[in-house]
Design an enzyme around this catalytic site. Structure first.
Site, short mmCIF file in Angstrom:
data_model
loop_
_atom_site.label_atom_id
_atom_site.label_comp_id
_atom_site.label_asym_id
_atom_site.label_seq_id
_atom_site.Cartn_x
_atom_site.Cartn_y
_atom_site.Cartn_z
N LYS A 142 13.26 0.79 -54.72
CA LYS A 142 14.28 1.43 -55.56
C LYS A 142 15.69 0.99 -55.17
CE LYS A 142 15.26 5.42 -52.70
NZ LYS A 142 15.88 6.71 -52.62
N LYS B 183 21.50 3.33 -51.58
CA LYS B 183 22.80 3.06 -50.95
C LYS B 183 22.62 2.27 -49.66
CE LYS B 183 24.66 7.22 -52.86
NZ LYS B 183 24.32 8.63 -52.76
N LYS C 117 13.03 8.05 -42.92
CA LYS C 117 14.30 8.09 -42.19
C LYS C 117 14.06 7.88 -40.69
CE LYS C 117 18.01 8.26 -44.54
NZ LYS C 117 18.22 9.21 -45.61
P1 TYM Z 1 20.73 11.01 -53.20
O1 TYM Z 1 22.14 11.24 -52.80
O2 TYM Z 1 19.92 10.03 -52.43
O3 TYM Z 1 20.64 10.59 -54.71
C1 TYM Z 1 21.29 11.35 -55.70
C2 TYM Z 1 20.49 11.38 -56.98
O4 TYM Z 1 20.28 10.06 -57.46
C3 TYM Z 1 18.88 9.85 -57.66
N1 TYM Z 1 18.55 8.46 -57.33
C4 TYM Z 1 17.80 7.67 -58.10
N2 TYM Z 1 17.20 7.90 -59.28
C5 TYM Z 1 16.52 6.89 -59.82
N3 TYM Z 1 16.44 5.65 -59.25
C6 TYM Z 1 17.02 5.39 -58.07
N4 TYM Z 1 16.95 4.18 -57.55
C7 TYM Z 1 17.75 6.43 -57.43
N5 TYM Z 1 18.45 6.51 -56.28
C8 TYM Z 1 18.94 7.77 -56.23
C9 TYM Z 1 18.18 10.80 -56.72
O5 TYM Z 1 16.88 11.09 -57.16
C10 TYM Z 1 19.09 12.00 -56.78
O6 TYM Z 1 18.79 12.79 -57.91
N6 TYM Z 1 18.46 15.01 -51.35
C11 TYM Z 1 19.29 14.55 -52.45
C12 TYM Z 1 20.60 15.29 -52.59
C13 TYM Z 1 20.43 16.75 -52.71
C14 TYM Z 1 19.95 17.46 -53.86
C15 TYM Z 1 19.99 18.83 -53.49
C16 TYM Z 1 19.52 17.07 -55.12
C17 TYM Z 1 20.73 17.67 -51.75
N7 TYM Z 1 20.45 18.92 -52.22
C18 TYM Z 1 19.59 19.81 -54.39
C19 TYM Z 1 19.13 18.07 -56.00
C20 TYM Z 1 19.17 19.41 -55.65
C21 TYM Z 1 19.62 13.09 -52.17
O7 TYM Z 1 19.65 12.65 -51.07
O8 TYM Z 1 19.95 12.40 -53.28
#
Ligand code: TYM
Length: 329
Positions: free
Chosen positions: A194, A197, A111
């Protein structure tokens, strides 16, 4: 019953990576576990969304959660910022999180590289907030994609450290979870890395078929195999991986065989992949549109979730404050 927590940042519509990395597991888990699924709007502030957009972003993810099949009667669905206890727990955990370990996390470094003009303290302490989200409900399982593995490792570290410092066996130590056993990474359409967004390489659950076709047809490939049984290159492996999740096994096997025989036609592969993605997403997209138009329902779901999540979080906070040594006069 075991407790499950997971969340998604409201920084854009849900894409196939979010679905297969996280939501698909949410759907199965809500049948047998005590589930808390939230929308991580505090976390989304690290990239400074415009105030005029924040609520709409949260609302969209809520509609998409519901359209994908999350059931507010079975799981607790809530908005992170509706639980101020999470912010308080983060403050408390921050006292035992060290600068060096926070600076070394891959997601922070990434980031910081991507947004050099906005390397804020929230980015640095992102894993602490995430740990609070999880341990505030004493979760034992956290369904996430591969990219969250290190953040989960940090959560375990902070929970263990709290228990050790205060000589208690208080916080449950959570495990990352996927029904398919290993955590998955859904690739994007740009040949490497990967689906994400901010990468602009994603396909969204709410996307219309025309746009899906266009994106898939433009996906990066290579110049084609020239030797029989040559190793599959990364961009083609990525298309196969997408096929693995949306298509029938027989279809994938056929294209793999064609690749091995050097008879594969990437145009056909892409056409089939696009159609299978559309078949999967079209019904969800219809539901998203219907649910997003239903203000009263969304309000009711958010309120139900807030109440239940708050009750649990408040109990944890009270106990944590006692463990730390805060006392009323
Ligand atoms: P975020 O918002 O980036 O993504 C949400 C979820 O989607 C999964 N993900 C993927 N899995 C497989 N392949 C991909 N290309 C891919 N892109 C996204 C992520 O692994 C995630 O499970 N930090 C987290 C949000 C969060 C969170 C938490 C998750 C905040 N607090 C507590 C679990 C528990 C995040 O930014 O995910």
């Amino acid at each position: 019953m075991e407790t499950v927590v997971s969340g998604i940042r409201p920084t854009g519509n849900l894409h196939l990576g979010n679905y297969y990395g996280a939501v698909k597991n949410f759907l199965k888990m809500q049948e047998n576990y005590n589930c808390y699924f939230f929308i991580a709007d505090y976390h989304s502030l690290t990239t400074h969304p415009h105030p005029a957009d924040l609520h709409g972003n949260v609302r969209q993810i809520l509609a998409e959660y519901l359209a994908a099949g999350l059931d507010p009667e079975k799981s607790t669905i809530y908005i992170q910022s509706d639980l101020p206890e999470v912010a308080e727990l983060t403050l408390l955990l921050n006292m035992n999180a060290y600068l060096g370990e926070l600076e070394r996390t891959t997601s922070f470094k990434e980031k910081a590289r991507k947004q050099p003009d906005n390397v804020n303290a929230g980015l640095l302490t992102y894993p602490v907030l995430m740990a609070s989200d999880i341990i505030i409900h004493q979760a034992s399982k956290v369904p996430v994609g591969k990219d969250q593995e290190q953040n989960l490792e940090m959560t375990r570290k902070f929970a263990n450290r709290f228990n050790r410092i205060y000589e208690v066996d208080y916080f449950t130590i959570p495990q990352p979870f996927n029904f398919g056993e290993s955590l998955i990474k859904i690739p994007g359409l740009d040949g490497s890395g990967k689906m994400g967004k901010s990468e602009g390489n994603g396909i969204y659950l709410a996307e219309d078929p025309k746009s899906i076709r266009k994106k898939v047809m433009k996906a990066v490939t290579d110049s084609g195999p020239t030797e029989p049984n040559s190793p599959v290159t990364e961009p083609i492996q990525n298309l196969f991986t997408l096929m693995e999740v949306v298509s029938d096994q027989a279809v994938l096997d056929q294209f793999k065989e064609d690749y091995a025989k050097c008879t594969i036609r990437y145009g056909d592969l892409k056409k089939k992949l696009a159609e299978d993605i559309i078949n999967f997403t079209a019904p969800i997209r219809e539901r998203i549109n219907a649910i997003a138009a239903d203000d009263a329902y969304l309000r009711k779901v958010a309120e139900m979730g807030r109440e239940k999540a708050h009750e649990n979080a408040a109990k944890t906070l009270k106990e944590v404050r006692e463990i730390i040594g805060f006392k009323p006069f």
